[in-house]
Motif scaffolding. Structure first.
Motif, PDB file in Angstrom:
ATOM      1  N   LYS A 164       0.840  -1.195   0.000  1.00 54.87           N
ATOM      2  CA  LYS A 164       0.000   0.000   0.000  1.00 54.87           C
ATOM      3  C   LYS A 164       0.878   1.249   0.000  1.00 54.87           C
ATOM      4  CE  LYS A 164      -2.879   3.210   1.976  1.00 54.87           C
ATOM      5  NZ  LYS A 164      -2.519   4.563   2.469  1.00 54.87           N
ATOM      6  N   ALA A 165       1.914   1.256   0.824  1.00 55.71           N
ATOM      7  CA  ALA A 165       2.838   2.399   0.859  1.00 55.71           C
ATOM      8  C   ALA A 165       3.551   2.560  -0.480  1.00 55.71           C
ATOM      9  CB  ALA A 165       3.843   2.219   1.990  1.00 55.71           C
ATOM     10  N   TRP A 166       3.880   1.437  -1.101  1.00 48.98           N
ATOM     11  CA  TRP A 166       4.539   1.461  -2.417  1.00 48.98           C
ATOM     12  C   TRP A 166       3.615   2.097  -3.457  1.00 48.98           C
ATOM     13  CZ3 TRP A 166       7.827  -3.412  -3.939  1.00 48.98           C
ATOM     14  CH2 TRP A 166       8.695  -3.094  -4.996  1.00 48.98           C
ATOM     15  N   ALA A 167       2.329   1.734  -3.412  1.00 51.30           N
ATOM     16  CA  ALA A 167       1.366   2.309  -4.354  1.00 51.30           C
ATOM     17  C   ALA A 167       1.207   3.812  -4.129  1.00 51.30           C
ATOM     18  CB  ALA A 167       0.010   1.612  -4.211  1.00 51.30           C
ATOM     19  N   ASP A 168       1.150   4.227  -2.863  1.00 53.96           N
ATOM     20  CA  ASP A 168       1.023   5.659  -2.570  1.00 53.96           C
ATOM     21  C   ASP A 168       2.170   6.448  -3.192  1.00 53.96           C
ATOM     22  OD1 ASP A 168      -1.297   5.289  -1.152  1.00 53.96           O
ATOM     23  OD2 ASP A 168      -0.397   5.548   0.827  1.00 53.96           O
ATOM     24  N   SER A 169       3.363   5.885  -3.103  1.00 49.96           N
ATOM     25  CA  SER A 169       4.533   6.581  -3.652  1.00 49.96           C
ATOM     26  C   SER A 169       4.582   6.494  -5.169  1.00 49.96           C
ATOM     27  CB  SER A 169       5.824   5.998  -3.059  1.00 49.96           C
ATOM     28  OG  SER A 169       5.883   6.243  -1.673  1.00 49.96           O
ATOM     29  N   THR A 179      -1.881  12.472  -5.438  1.00 47.12           N
ATOM     30  CA  THR A 179      -1.883  11.091  -5.890  1.00 47.12           C
ATOM     31  C   THR A 179      -2.871  10.933  -7.041  1.00 47.12           C
ATOM     32  OG1 THR A 179      -3.515  10.553  -4.193  1.00 47.12           O
ATOM     33  CG2 THR A 179      -1.191  10.141  -3.670  1.00 47.12           C
ATOM     34  N   ARG A 180      -2.659   9.884  -7.843  1.00 46.40           N
ATOM     35  CA  ARG A 180      -3.548   9.680  -8.983  1.00 46.40           C
ATOM     36  C   ARG A 180      -4.964   9.346  -8.515  1.00 46.40           C
ATOM     37  NH1 ARG A 180      -2.179   5.364 -13.716  1.00 46.40           N
ATOM     38  NH2 ARG A 180      -3.112   3.835 -12.293  1.00 46.40           N
ATOM     39  N   GLY A 181      -5.077   8.690  -7.390  1.00 43.60           N
ATOM     40  CA  GLY A 181      -6.378   8.330  -6.845  1.00 43.60           C
ATOM     41  C   GLY A 181      -6.207   7.981  -5.380  1.00 43.60           C
ATOM     42  N   ILE A 182      -6.887   6.923  -4.943  1.00 47.44           N
ATOM     43  CA  ILE A 182      -6.771   6.505  -3.543  1.00 47.44           C
ATOM     44  C   ILE A 182      -5.800   5.341  -3.388  1.00 47.44           C
ATOM     45  CG2 ILE A 182      -9.057   7.349  -2.935  1.00 47.44           C
ATOM     46  CD1 ILE A 182      -9.905   4.292  -3.005  1.00 47.44           C
ATOM     47  N   GLY A 183      -4.981   5.116  -4.416  1.00 41.51           N
ATOM     48  CA  GLY A 183      -3.971   4.071  -4.324  1.00 41.51           C
ATOM     49  C   GLY A 183      -4.568   2.684  -4.361  1.00 41.51           C
ATOM     50  N   GLY A 184      -3.911   1.780  -3.692  1.00 40.03           N
ATOM     51  CA  GLY A 184      -4.259   0.370  -3.691  1.00 40.03           C
ATOM     52  C   GLY A 184      -3.029  -0.363  -3.226  1.00 40.03           C
ATOM     53  N   ILE A 185      -2.572  -1.317  -4.021  1.00 36.00           N
ATOM     54  CA  ILE A 185      -1.287  -1.963  -3.740  1.00 36.00           C
ATOM     55  C   ILE A 185      -0.470  -2.026  -5.019  1.00 36.00           C
ATOM     56  CG2 ILE A 185      -2.136  -3.310  -1.782  1.00 36.00           C
ATOM     57  CD1 ILE A 185      -2.149  -5.777  -3.619  1.00 36.00           C
ATOM     58  N   ASN A 247       0.077   8.614 -16.756  1.00 36.45           N
ATOM     59  CA  ASN A 247       0.435   7.492 -17.622  1.00 36.45           C
ATOM     60  C   ASN A 247       1.480   7.859 -18.670  1.00 36.45           C
ATOM     61  OD1 ASN A 247      -1.535   6.118 -16.181  1.00 36.45           O
ATOM     62  ND2 ASN A 247      -2.296   5.056 -17.980  1.00 36.45           N
ATOM     63  N   LEU A 248       1.436   9.082 -19.155  1.00 35.17           N
ATOM     64  CA  LEU A 248       2.379   9.482 -20.194  1.00 35.17           C
ATOM     65  C   LEU A 248       3.715   9.966 -19.636  1.00 35.17           C
ATOM     66  CD1 LEU A 248       0.067  11.301 -22.772  1.00 35.17           C
ATOM     67  CD2 LEU A 248       0.875   8.940 -22.787  1.00 35.17           C
ATOM     68  N   VAL A 249       3.719  10.434 -18.408  1.00 36.78           N
ATOM     69  CA  VAL A 249       4.944  11.001 -17.841  1.00 36.78           C
ATOM     70  C   VAL A 249       5.684  10.024 -16.936  1.00 36.78           C
ATOM     71  CG1 VAL A 249       5.895  12.861 -16.409  1.00 36.78           C
ATOM     72  CG2 VAL A 249       4.027  13.348 -18.002  1.00 36.78           C
ATOM     73  N   TYR A 250       4.939   9.264 -16.115  1.00 35.14           N
ATOM     74  CA  TYR A 250       5.579   8.495 -15.052  1.00 35.14           C
ATOM     75  C   TYR A 250       5.440   6.978 -15.149  1.00 35.14           C
ATOM     76  CZ  TYR A 250       5.499  13.086 -12.802  1.00 35.14           C
ATOM     77  OH  TYR A 250       5.654  14.417 -12.521  1.00 35.14           O
ATOM     78  N   ASP A 251       4.438   6.484 -15.833  1.00 33.51           N
ATOM     79  CA  ASP A 251       4.122   5.054 -15.743  1.00 33.51           C
ATOM     80  C   ASP A 251       5.225   4.169 -16.307  1.00 33.51           C
ATOM     81  OD1 ASP A 251       1.963   2.997 -15.148  1.00 33.51           O
ATOM     82  OD2 ASP A 251       2.462   2.539 -17.227  1.00 33.51           O
ATOM     83  N   LEU A 295      -8.305  14.537  -0.371  1.00 32.97           N
ATOM     84  CA  LEU A 295      -8.064  13.123  -0.077  1.00 32.97           C
ATOM     85  C   LEU A 295      -7.111  12.469  -1.075  1.00 32.97           C
ATOM     86  CD1 LEU A 295     -11.700  12.109   0.898  1.00 32.97           C
ATOM     87  CD2 LEU A 295      -9.751  12.381   2.449  1.00 32.97           C
ATOM     88  N   LEU A 296      -6.593  13.236  -2.005  1.00 34.55           N
ATOM     89  CA  LEU A 296      -5.613  12.707  -2.956  1.00 34.55           C
ATOM     90  C   LEU A 296      -4.213  12.920  -2.379  1.00 34.55           C
ATOM     91  CD1 LEU A 296      -7.182  13.896  -6.332  1.00 34.55           C
ATOM     92  CD2 LEU A 296      -7.405  11.672  -5.202  1.00 34.55           C
ATOM     93  N   LYS A 297      -3.975  12.216  -1.274  1.00 35.95           N
ATOM     94  CA  LYS A 297      -2.741  12.348  -0.516  1.00 35.95           C
ATOM     95  C   LYS A 297      -2.168  10.971  -0.199  1.00 35.95           C
ATOM     96  CE  LYS A 297      -3.454  16.804  -0.227  1.00 35.95           C
ATOM     97  NZ  LYS A 297      -2.658  17.736  -1.077  1.00 35.95           N
ATOM     98  N   LYS A 298      -0.877  10.931   0.051  1.00 40.85           N
ATOM     99  CA  LYS A 298      -0.236   9.697   0.477  1.00 40.85           C
ATOM    100  C   LYS A 298      -0.583   9.401   1.938  1.00 40.85           C
ATOM    101  CE  LYS A 298       3.890  10.463  -2.408  1.00 40.85           C
ATOM    102  NZ  LYS A 298       5.360  10.567  -2.386  1.00 40.85           N
ATOM    103  N   ASP A 299      -0.425   8.131   2.286  1.00 39.58           N
ATOM    104  CA  ASP A 299      -0.452   7.675   3.685  1.00 39.58           C
ATOM    105  C   ASP A 299      -1.804   7.852   4.384  1.00 39.58           C
ATOM    106  OD1 ASP A 299       2.302   7.063   3.416  1.00 39.58           O
ATOM    107  OD2 ASP A 299       2.820   9.133   3.889  1.00 39.58           O
ATOM    108  N   ILE A 300      -2.902   7.854   3.629  1.00 41.24           N
ATOM    109  CA  ILE A 300      -4.216   7.836   4.273  1.00 41.24           C
ATOM    110  C   ILE A 300      -4.543   6.382   4.613  1.00 41.24           C
ATOM    111  CG2 ILE A 300      -6.684   8.234   3.961  1.00 41.24           C
ATOM    112  CD1 ILE A 300      -6.024  10.580   2.184  1.00 41.24           C
ATOM    113  N   ASN A 301      -4.957   6.140   5.839  1.00 39.60           N
ATOM    114  CA  ASN A 301      -5.302   4.791   6.277  1.00 39.60           C
ATOM    115  C   ASN A 301      -6.777   4.540   5.977  1.00 39.60           C
ATOM    116  OD1 ASN A 301      -5.654   2.332   7.483  1.00 39.60           O
ATOM    117  ND2 ASN A 301      -5.326   3.054   9.572  1.00 39.60           N
ATOM    118  N   TRP A 302      -7.046   3.679   5.007  1.00 38.52           N
ATOM    119  CA  TRP A 302      -8.423   3.412   4.594  1.00 38.52           C
ATOM    120  C   TRP A 302      -9.022   2.182   5.263  1.00 38.52           C
ATOM    121  CZ3 TRP A 302     -10.839   7.246   2.494  1.00 38.52           C
ATOM    122  CH2 TRP A 302     -10.168   8.155   1.681  1.00 38.52           C
ATOM    123  N   ILE A 303      -8.262   1.497   6.052  1.00 38.30           N
ATOM    124  CA  ILE A 303      -8.763   0.274   6.703  1.00 38.30           C
ATOM    125  C   ILE A 303      -9.392   0.607   8.052  1.00 38.30           C
ATOM    126  CG2 ILE A 303      -8.161  -1.988   7.633  1.00 38.30           C
ATOM    127  CD1 ILE A 303      -8.069  -1.844   4.607  1.00 38.30           C
TER     128      ILE A 303
END
Length: 303
Positions: A164-169, A179-185, A247-251, A295-303
């Motif tokens: 999850k932390a990896w996805a946030d970064s 962030t692109r969205g709410i992350g994931g893994i 997607n065009l710059v970083y993916d 809410l488009l931020k890193k390290d939000i705990n969604w659990i």
């Protein structure tokens, strides 16, 4: 030990399962399939669905390619040999409804071929799932992350927090500071170790692939029949533009596909059919749009 042929075959089966589930979800459009061959070796099955009841544009792609790695990719992957094999399933779905999120999934396997005698083969799995809501609905975010945690916990209690932390970064748009969205893994270069065998790492990859359909079906059905406004659709197009920028710059997958002479239409199927870059667009104070940006931020705990 599992081999690359088995991995590719199982990934193809997952592609079939997901396409059938999405067609049933949409209820109108069907996937169009195009078989393609890569000039350097291998090929794939591109499947695209368009103009559906809820799925405006989506791709569920399978590829299994091999050949010589360009020097730029050898340096990026920090490998010495030339011959590679890569296979995976890549998905991006853009709905036509601003209250239904964009979703992305990728499961993949990479292997360097012709390993010199006496050296360990270079091979690994990677992948992940992330969600990009046009409007962040907190209940949906908790459900989505809960589904991913269940899968991760089946294999390793540390996976969810780490990935999850990896996805946030990873899914972070630096030039927008969001962030692109709410992350994931998200994970990469996952190999067998003291805790997991190669077979178990592969099973984790497949389990992640198979959680995609039931998770997205639930999220779509929660909101597909809600009425939306023209203003909400404009916001949807604005949020899509940020997806395009990432997607065009970083993916990394986009870069790998372009550098290894991949099929351009398959690589860029992740782009939405319509997006807008309205100059200096700002969300109104106190609006749902402003809440989403907060809410488009890193390290939000969604659990």
């Amino acid at each position: 030990m599992i081999n690359k042929e088995q991995i590719a075959a199982d990934y193809k089966a997952i592609q079939d399962e997901i396409c059938l589930a999405l067609e049933n979800l949409d209820g109108k459009s069907k996937f169009e399939e195009e078989l393609w061959e890569r000039e350097g070796g291998g090929g794939g099955r591109t499947r695209v669905i368009q103009n559906g009841n809820i799925l405006e544009k989506g791709g569920v792609n399978f590829s299994a390619v091999h050949g010589k790695l360009p020097e730029v990719m050898k340096k990026a992957l920090k490998v010495d040999s030339d011959d590679f094999f890569a296979t995976g399933v890549s998905i991006v779905i853009h709905p036509n409804h601003p209250l239904v999120p964009i979703i992305h999934m990728n499961i993949r396997y990479f292997e360097m071929l012709n390993t010199p005698e006496g050296q360990e083969p270079v091979r690994w799995f990677g992948g992940g799932i992330d969600l990009t809501p046009h409007y962040v609905i907190e209940e949906d975010a908790r459900f989505f992350h809960g589904q991913l945690k269940v899968v991760c916990d089946r294999f390793n209690a540390d996976f969810y927090a780490k990935f999850k932390a990896w996805a946030d970064s990873y899914f972070y748009i630096k030039h927008r500071d969001e962030t692109r969205g709410i992350g994931g893994i998200f994970y990469d270069r996952l190999t067998a170790n003291d805790n997991l065998s190669w077979e178990e790492v592969f099973e984790f990859s497949k389990a992640l692939g198979r959680i995609f359909a039931p998770t997205y079906i639930e999220l779509v059905n929660r909101h597909r029949n809600e009425v939306f406004t023209e203003q909400q659709q404009l916001w949807q197009y604005q949020r899509r533009s940020r997806y395009v920028e990432f997607n065009l710059v970083y993916d990394a997958g986009t870069k790998f596909g372009l550098e290894t002479n991949g099929r351009i239409e398959s690589i860029l199927m992740s782009l939405p059919p319509t997006a807008k870059w309205e100059y200096n667009y700002e969300a109104e104070p106190g609006s749902e749009e402003e809440k989403t940006l907060s809410l488009l931020k890193k390290d939000i705990n969604w659990i």
